[in-house]
Design a protein around this motif. Structure first.
Motif, short mmCIF file in Angstrom:
data_model
loop_
_atom_site.label_atom_id
_atom_site.label_comp_id
_atom_site.label_asym_id
_atom_site.label_seq_id
_atom_site.Cartn_x
_atom_site.Cartn_y
_atom_site.Cartn_z
N GLN A 187 0.74 -1.11 -0.08
CA GLN A 187 0.07 -0.03 0.06
C GLN A 187 0.87 1.26 -0.05
OE1 GLN A 187 -2.65 -0.41 3.53
NE2 GLN A 187 -4.12 -1.45 2.00
N ARG A 188 2.08 1.24 0.38
CA ARG A 188 2.88 2.36 0.53
C ARG A 188 4.39 1.84 0.26
NH1 ARG A 188 2.28 4.50 6.46
NH2 ARG A 188 0.76 6.06 5.51
N LYS A 189 5.11 2.80 -0.30
CA LYS A 189 6.52 2.81 -0.19
C LYS A 189 7.32 3.86 0.26
CE LYS A 189 6.41 4.08 -5.39
NZ LYS A 189 6.77 3.71 -6.75
N LEU A 190 8.66 3.51 0.75
CA LEU A 190 9.55 4.45 1.15
C LEU A 190 10.53 4.80 0.15
CD1 LEU A 190 9.76 3.54 4.98
CD2 LEU A 190 8.16 4.97 3.93
N ILE A 191 10.87 5.94 -0.25
CA ILE A 191 12.04 6.12 -1.24
C ILE A 191 12.96 7.08 -0.68
CG2 ILE A 191 12.27 7.10 -3.42
CD1 ILE A 191 9.42 6.64 -4.01
N PHE A 192 14.23 6.28 -0.27
CA PHE A 192 15.38 6.85 0.21
C PHE A 192 16.34 7.64 -0.81
CE2 PHE A 192 13.77 3.98 3.36
CZ PHE A 192 13.88 4.78 4.59
N VAL A 193 16.58 8.73 -0.71
CA VAL A 193 17.28 9.42 -1.47
C VAL A 193 18.53 10.22 -1.00
CG1 VAL A 193 17.37 11.21 -3.44
CG2 VAL A 193 15.21 10.14 -2.83
N ARG A 194 19.74 9.45 -1.26
CA ARG A 194 21.01 10.00 -0.68
C ARG A 194 21.79 10.91 -1.59
NH1 ARG A 194 22.12 7.53 4.10
NH2 ARG A 194 20.86 5.60 4.55
N ASP A 195 22.89 11.46 -0.95
CA ASP A 195 23.64 12.56 -1.65
C ASP A 195 22.87 13.57 -2.24
OD1 ASP A 195 26.24 13.48 -2.45
OD2 ASP A 195 25.94 12.35 -4.51
N ALA A 196 21.84 14.02 -1.39
CA ALA A 196 20.96 15.21 -2.07
C ALA A 196 21.72 16.39 -1.68
CB ALA A 196 19.62 15.03 -1.06
N ALA A 197 22.54 16.62 -2.51
CA ALA A 197 23.30 18.11 -2.32
C ALA A 197 22.62 19.19 -3.08
CB ALA A 197 24.90 17.84 -3.00
N VAL A 198 21.62 18.82 -3.83
CA VAL A 198 20.70 19.80 -4.49
C VAL A 198 19.89 20.82 -3.26
CG1 VAL A 198 20.17 18.42 -6.69
CG2 VAL A 198 18.72 18.21 -4.61
N PHE A 199 20.16 20.27 -2.03
CA PHE A 199 19.45 21.22 -1.17
C PHE A 199 20.32 22.16 -0.37
CE2 PHE A 199 16.67 17.42 -1.35
CZ PHE A 199 15.55 18.02 -1.54
N THR A 200 21.88 22.05 -0.58
CA THR A 200 22.74 22.77 0.08
C THR A 200 23.38 23.83 -0.75
OG1 THR A 200 24.49 21.20 -0.91
CG2 THR A 200 23.35 20.73 1.40
N ALA A 201 23.99 24.71 -0.23
CA ALA A 201 24.64 25.64 -0.98
C ALA A 201 25.86 25.26 -1.88
CB ALA A 201 25.36 26.63 0.02
N GLY A 202 26.22 26.03 -3.08
CA GLY A 202 27.32 25.77 -3.73
C GLY A 202 26.72 24.72 -4.92
N LYS A 203 27.62 24.82 -6.15
CA LYS A 203 27.29 24.29 -7.28
C LYS A 203 27.34 22.78 -7.28
CE LYS A 203 27.46 26.09 -11.90
NZ LYS A 203 28.31 26.93 -12.82
N ASP A 204 26.55 22.29 -7.64
CA ASP A 204 26.43 20.87 -7.93
C ASP A 204 27.38 20.11 -8.89
OD1 ASP A 204 25.94 17.92 -7.82
OD2 ASP A 204 23.90 18.04 -8.79
#
Length: 339
Positions: free
Chosen positions: A75-92
């Motif tokens: 009925q439900r799934k959990l999606i874990f997303v690592r290395d999420a640098a898109v939320f931090t300062a600086g250029k990816d």
């Protein structure tokens, strides 16, 4: 919302569609994600209900597609997303192109059968980014930073209670002094100590001293503590123990210099009315280390600390150029320092 409130909400069935977990305390972050799995999924569902992505090699739009896709057999799934640098300062700096507008659209209308969990191993988020603001508005943002010194000791005592044992006064503090402040290490040591004490038993300072070996860094930390308290015999005892362990005298001198440099920096920042947490953040240290350095700093004047660092600089040069025997040089330094 803080972590305790988030845990309570999850246990009551109040689950956000998107979670953004950030901070440098990975152990606590992993504990929280494990709790989510335990509370939201049955064990037999996990093969179908848990998905892992890494934004270093997967574009965010693929993650969104996964979230929008109806789960198979659950009925439900959990999606874990690592290395999420898109939320931090600086250029990816990654080679993957992330179309963030797809995530923004999803956050505005999330699927009821998916829970997105972003894991950011960074002490700060970029509050200016639209995506951070969107998650704060529609989801849950949680910080996982190192605990304060008192909180860390309470955490140890709580872990011991979960294992049906207790810590005598001073034992938790001795454990931190011997093992350091890494929660993963402390948790393993608490398991070992409680196993030794037995169910309903008490872990004493003597048990900690006998069962928990100090690392080189912690030994140097203790050595400086003995020097600060003018206990030369104990300081020399730790030094000779390090030599028995085949530690390089130049490395020992460098670690001693590092600790005195920290003491001077803590004294300087404390004099400018910085809080313990602010000093820890400024110097990249654990708050507990700042607390101990602050206690040591009270036993020295700034000019004394600067003179000690100057002598250590001279000693380092003499040891590396062969102008003095390395062991003898350190012994003389410790004797003069205590004097």
């Amino acid at each position: 919302m803080d972590v305790k409130a988030a845990v309570k909400a999850i246990r009551q069935g109040d689950v956000s569609p998107v979670y953004l977990l950030y901070g440098t305390e990975k152990y606590q972050m992993n504990e929280f994600t494990s709790l989510m799995e335990d509370q939201l999924l049955q064990k037999e569902e996990r093969d179908f209900a848990i998905v892992h992505y890494d934004l270093a090699d997967t574009p965010i739009q693929e993650v969104v597609e996964e979230a929008e896709m109806i789960p198979f057999m659950v009925q439900r799934k959990l999606i874990f997303v690592r290395d999420a640098a898109v939320f931090t300062a600086g250029k990816d700096s990654g080679k993957v192109e992330h179309r963030m507008e797809s995530l923004l659209e999803y956050i505005g209308n999330p699927a009821e059968y998916s829970v997105l969990i972003f894991l950011v191993n960074n002490e700060k988020l970029d509050e200016r980014k639209k995506v951070v603001k969107a998650v704060k508005s529609a989801g849950t943002v949680l910080s996982f930073m190192p605990m304060g010194s008192d909180e860390l000791l309470r955490w140890i005592e709580k872990k011991a209670k979960q294992r049906e044992c207790s810590f005598a006064p001073g034992a938790a503090e001795m454990l931190v002094r011997n093992a350091g402040t890494q929660l993963q290490t402390l948790a393993a040591e608490v398991d070992k100590l409680c196993l030794y004490a037995g169910s309903g038993g008490t872990v004493t300072t003597d048990i900690v001293d006998r069962l928990v070996a100090r690392s080189t860094e912690q030994n140097v930390f203790a050595l400086v503590e003995e020097i600060a308290n003018l206990r030369l015999d104990q300081a020399l005892g730790i030094f000779y123990e390090l030599l028995k362990q085949k530690e390089e005298p130049i490395k020992i001198a460098a670690l001693i210099a590092r600790q005195f440099r920290i003491i001077l920096q803590v004294k300087d920042l404390g004099g400018q009315s910085f809080s313990q947490q602010q000093i820890a953040s400024q110097l990249g240290l654990h708050p507990y280390a700042v607390k101990i350095a602050g206690e040591q700093a009270r036993k020295f004047q700034p000019n004394q600390l600067k003179a000690i660092l100057s002598r250590l600089g001279d000693l380092d040069y003499q040891m590396k150029t062969g102008a003095i025997d390395k062991v003898l040089g350190l012994e003389l330094f410790l004797l003069r320092l205590a004097g």
